[in-house]
Structure formats: C-alpha cells, structure tokens
Design a protein around this motif. Structure first.
Motif, PDB file in Angstrom:
ATOM      1  N   UNK A 195      -3.964  -4.379  -2.642  1.00 31.32           N
ATOM      2  CA  UNK A 195      -2.577  -4.722  -2.973  1.00 31.32           C
ATOM      3  C   UNK A 195      -1.820  -3.523  -3.517  1.00 31.32           C
ATOM      4  N   UNK A 196      -2.535  -2.664  -4.226  1.00 36.27           N
ATOM      5  CA  UNK A 196      -1.917  -1.436  -4.722  1.00 36.27           C
ATOM      6  C   UNK A 196      -1.419  -0.604  -3.522  1.00 36.27           C
ATOM      7  N   UNK A 197      -2.223  -0.562  -2.466  1.00 39.25           N
ATOM      8  CA  UNK A 197      -1.864   0.214  -1.279  1.00 39.25           C
ATOM      9  C   UNK A 197      -0.772  -0.451  -0.440  1.00 39.25           C
TER      10      UNK A 197
ATOM     11  N   UNK B  86       4.272  -1.324  -1.493  1.00 38.86           N
ATOM     12  CA  UNK B  86       5.616  -0.851  -1.129  1.00 38.86           C
ATOM     13  C   UNK B  86       6.215  -1.628   0.040  1.00 38.86           C
ATOM     14  N   UNK B  87       5.505  -2.640   0.542  1.00 37.48           N
ATOM     15  CA  UNK B  87       6.173  -3.521   1.499  1.00 37.48           C
ATOM     16  C   UNK B  87       7.014  -4.542   0.735  1.00 37.48           C
ATOM     17  N   UNK B  88       7.991  -5.089   1.411  1.00 37.03           N
ATOM     18  CA  UNK B  88       8.803  -6.164   0.840  1.00 37.03           C
ATOM     19  C   UNK B  88       7.902  -7.393   0.736  1.00 37.03           C
ATOM     20  N   UNK B  89       7.665  -7.894  -0.496  1.00 37.92           N
ATOM     21  CA  UNK B  89       6.683  -8.977  -0.603  1.00 37.92           C
ATOM     22  C   UNK B  89       6.949  -9.897  -1.789  1.00 37.92           C
ATOM     23  N   UNK B  90       6.337 -11.066  -1.717  1.00 35.64           N
ATOM     24  CA  UNK B  90       6.209 -11.904  -2.901  1.00 35.64           C
ATOM     25  C   UNK B  90       4.717 -12.197  -3.069  1.00 35.64           C
ATOM     26  N   UNK B  91       4.321 -12.489  -4.292  1.00 34.83           N
ATOM     27  CA  UNK B  91       2.921 -12.790  -4.555  1.00 34.83           C
ATOM     28  C   UNK B  91       2.808 -14.237  -5.002  1.00 34.83           C
TER      29      UNK B  91
END
Ligand SMILES: *[C@@H]1O[C@H](CO)[C@@H](O)[C@H](O)[C@H]1NC(C)=O
Ligand SMILES: *[C@@H]1O[C@H](CO)[C@@H](O)[C@H](O)[C@H]1NC(C)=O
Ligand SMILES: *[C@@H]1O[C@H](CO)[C@@H](O)[C@H](O)[C@H]1NC(C)=O
Ligand SMILES: *[C@@H]1O[C@H](CO)[C@@H](O)[C@H](O)[C@H]1NC(C)=O
Ligand SMILES: *[C@@H]1O[C@H](CO)[C@@H](O)[C@H](O)[C@H]1NC(C)=O
Ligand SMILES: *[C@@H]1O[C@H](CO)[C@@H](O)[C@H](O)[C@H]1NC(C)=O
Ligand SMILES: *[C@@H]1O[C@H](CO)[C@@H](O)[C@H](O)[C@H]1NC(C)=O
Length: 266
Positions: A240-242, A245-250
């Motif tokens: 997830x660290x890698x 930088x994508x547009x995301x929600x968790x």
C-alpha cells in the motif's frame, strides 16, 4: 497574404503536433480527451472530477445510446479472503456498475506489463465481456485485483497507468489478520474436501452453505503464527505504501459489514 500563409502553416503545425501527441504520455491524454469528448456536455462535471470521467468508445459493439453517459474507472485492490467477493457482488447489484471479477487470476494476463496494459485497456474500453456486463448504460467499470496477481510486482507501472487513465482504486482489506488466516485455511481445506456435494465454493451464497463450511475448525501452528501474521501485515503495508500515490479510498471489511453509512463517494 503572408500572415494568412503563416497562420495556415501554424495551424498545420499545431495539427501535426496534436496527431503526434495522440500517443501515450499524459499531455496527449488531455488532447485526446478534448477531441473524444467534444459531443458530450461536461459542464455538469466538477473540475476536480473531470480527470476521472470518461466516455469510452468500445470496439466490439456500438454504445451510441449511452455515448454521453460518463463512466468512472475503478479497481478493487485487495487480498484473498478479505470480503472482496461479497463487496463486488454488492457493487454489481447496481444496474449501472460492472465489476468484472478477478480478471488477473489468469497468469498470461499478468505475465508482463504489456499484457497487463492490454487487459486493462480492454476492460476500461468496455470491451470486456463477462457475466458482470450490463444492458444498461455503464456508469462505473472495474475489476477485482489481488495484490499477488502482478500488482506488487509491477507497482510503479500500474500506479503510472492508473494516474494516466484516471482510474480510482478501492483498497479493501481486513483489519483482523487472524480471521483472514483462518478463512484461508478453511478455504484450502474445502478445496480438497469439497464439502458441498463435491463442489468447492470459495464464496458461500446461503446460510446453509455457510453453516456447513463453518463446521471446520482449523488447527493453527502456534509457533509460526506470529511470524505468519507479521509477514502478511508487512506484505500489505509495503504494497500500500508503494500504491498510495494512486487516487484511492481505503475500506476495511469489518467497517463495511458493521457500519451501514460508510461513504464510497470520497
Ligand atoms: C451544458 O449544460 C449546461 C447546464 O445544464 C447548460 O447551461 C449549457 O448550455 C450546456 N452546454 C451545451 C453546449 O449544451
Ligand atoms: C508478454 O506476455 C505475453 C503473454 O504471456 C506474451 O505473449 C508476450 O510475448 C510477452 N511480451 C513481452 C514483451 O515479454
Ligand atoms: C458475451 O458473453 C456471453 C456469454 O458469457 C455471450 O452469450 C454473448 O454473446 C457475449 N457477447 C459478446 C458481445 O461477445
Ligand atoms: C443507468 O442506466 C440507465 C439505463 O441505461 C440510464 O438511463 C441511466 O442514465 C444510467 N445511470 C447512470 C448514473 O449512468
Ligand atoms: C446436496 O445434495 C442434496 C441432495 O441432492 C441436496 O438436498 C442439497 O441441497 C445439496 N447441497 C448443496 C449445498 O448443494
Ligand atoms: C510449526 O511451525 C514450526 C516453525 O515454523 C515448524 O518447525 C513445525 O514443523 C510446524 N509444526 C507443524 C505441526 O506443522
Ligand atoms: C460509520 O462511517 C461513517 C462514515 O465513514 C462515520 O462518520 C461514522 O462515525 C461511522 N459510524 C460508526 C458507528 O463507526
């Protein structure tokens, strides 16, 4: 006359620039969007959203009646036994949403970055035919992608693709890694035993099936348990660290099943 000739030359020059740039980099994407989307009125789309709104033109059929229905691209990024099957079924119950399942479970689709791009392009152009395809106008199209299906191995290129194509990611994970491990063991157990009349069901669909499968109580090796949990935790954290930088929600599975007001629109 000279001015006219000059401006014509400039016009042609700009045109060739445009043609040249309809290619791969992000600048060309802007040009391409403007050209492709001219017939549809985008003024209702907020500026911050424009990058994520698309008007795909599939090659395998005509989308004419839905041509100006905006489409969002998404990917459910998850790991095995995290509730993503259930979550995907939930999304697919919407008549305008098509989530095409674990498209990358097939090795040849993820064997290198060019096959990954080819596969994603097909899904996002709405040319991917699956049981999730709808007759209604698609407003969101995506897939379910497990971290170990070429995603961790190609993370930098995939982040680049997502950012370039305006794909939004939904990170769906489980808070309780012990529960996930138990589910993995139970799933593996059933793979060999096939408790449901000789069929293996990775996802149950009735409480009857759930009760049969839940009768299995796996034995955990306590001496390796902590190490295994830590490994799983590290793997996900680094991944997830890698990808951050994508547009995301968790989203966490536990929150999803307990909290009926989780917002997906953020
Ligand atoms: C686009 O939609 C807006 C709001 O509905 C409207 O005011 C505008 O005239 C439309 N533009 C075109 C070119 O149709
Ligand atoms: C990528 O993988 C596909 C499918 O496995 C294969 O056909 C193709 O030759 C590979 N391309 C490269 C550049 O390795
Ligand atoms: C899509 O697949 C279904 C079966 O899964 C098939 O009946 C249908 O003809 C296919 N459609 C296209 C456009 O290939
Ligand atoms: C959903 O599909 C229907 C039928 O094709 C269409 O009329 C409607 O505009 C679509 N909704 C969205 C949000 O795209
Ligand atoms: C298994 O087969 C029996 C007898 O045909 C049937 O009653 C039962 O519902 C089946 N169970 C499942 C899980 O399909
Ligand atoms: C439990 O884990 C330990 C350490 O990894 C290993 O040496 C041992 O063989 C395992 N025991 C069983 C019963 O699998
Ligand atoms: C449920 O989720 C919403 C939005 O994410 C949050 O505001 C709310 O506090 C949550 N409620 C509970 C009981 O966790």
């Amino acid at each position: 006359m000279v001015v006219l000739a000059m401006s014509m030359m400039c016009g042609i020059f700009i045109c060739t620039m445009c043609v040249k740039q309809i290619g791969s980099d992000s600048w060309s994407r802007i040009v391409k969007i403007e050209v492709a989307e001219q017939p549809c009125n985008k003024s209702l789309v907020p500026i911050s959203e424009v990058q994520f709104v698309h008007y795909p033109q599939p090659l395998t059929y005509s989308r004419s009646e839905c041509m100006c229905t905006p489409v969002r691209f998404f990917a459910i990024i998850s790991s095995q036994r995290s509730g993503s099957g259930w979550f995907e079924t939930l999304l697919n119950s919407h008549m305008n949403v098509s989530s095409n399942g674990e498209v990358f479970s097939r090795k040849e689709r993820r064997s290198n970055m060019s096959s990954i791009i080819k596969t994603l392009d097909k899904v996002y152009s709405l040319d991917w035919n699956s049981s999730a395809s709808k007759n209604q106008c698609t407003a969101a199209v995506g897939l379910k992608w497990m971290l170990n299906q070429g995603l961790v191995a190609n993370h930098a290129d995939i982040v680049d693709y997502f950012n370039r194509r305006g794909v939004s990611a939904i990170f769906l994970f489980r808070r309780n890694l012990l529960h996930q491990l138990v589910s993995q063991l139970a799933n593996n157990h059933d793979r060999y035993l096939r408790q449901l009349n000789g069929t293996h069901k990775a996802h149950v669909h009735t409480s009857y099936e759930a009760n049969i499968l839940a009768k299995y109580k796996p034995r955990l090796n306590t001496s390796s348990l902590i190490r295994r949990l830590k490994q799983a935790d590290d793997y996900t954290r680094v991944a997830l660290e890698n990808l951050k930088s994508m547009h995301h929600i968790t989203i966490y599975y536990e929150d999803l099943i307990r909290n009926k007001t989780v917002s997906f629109c953020g």
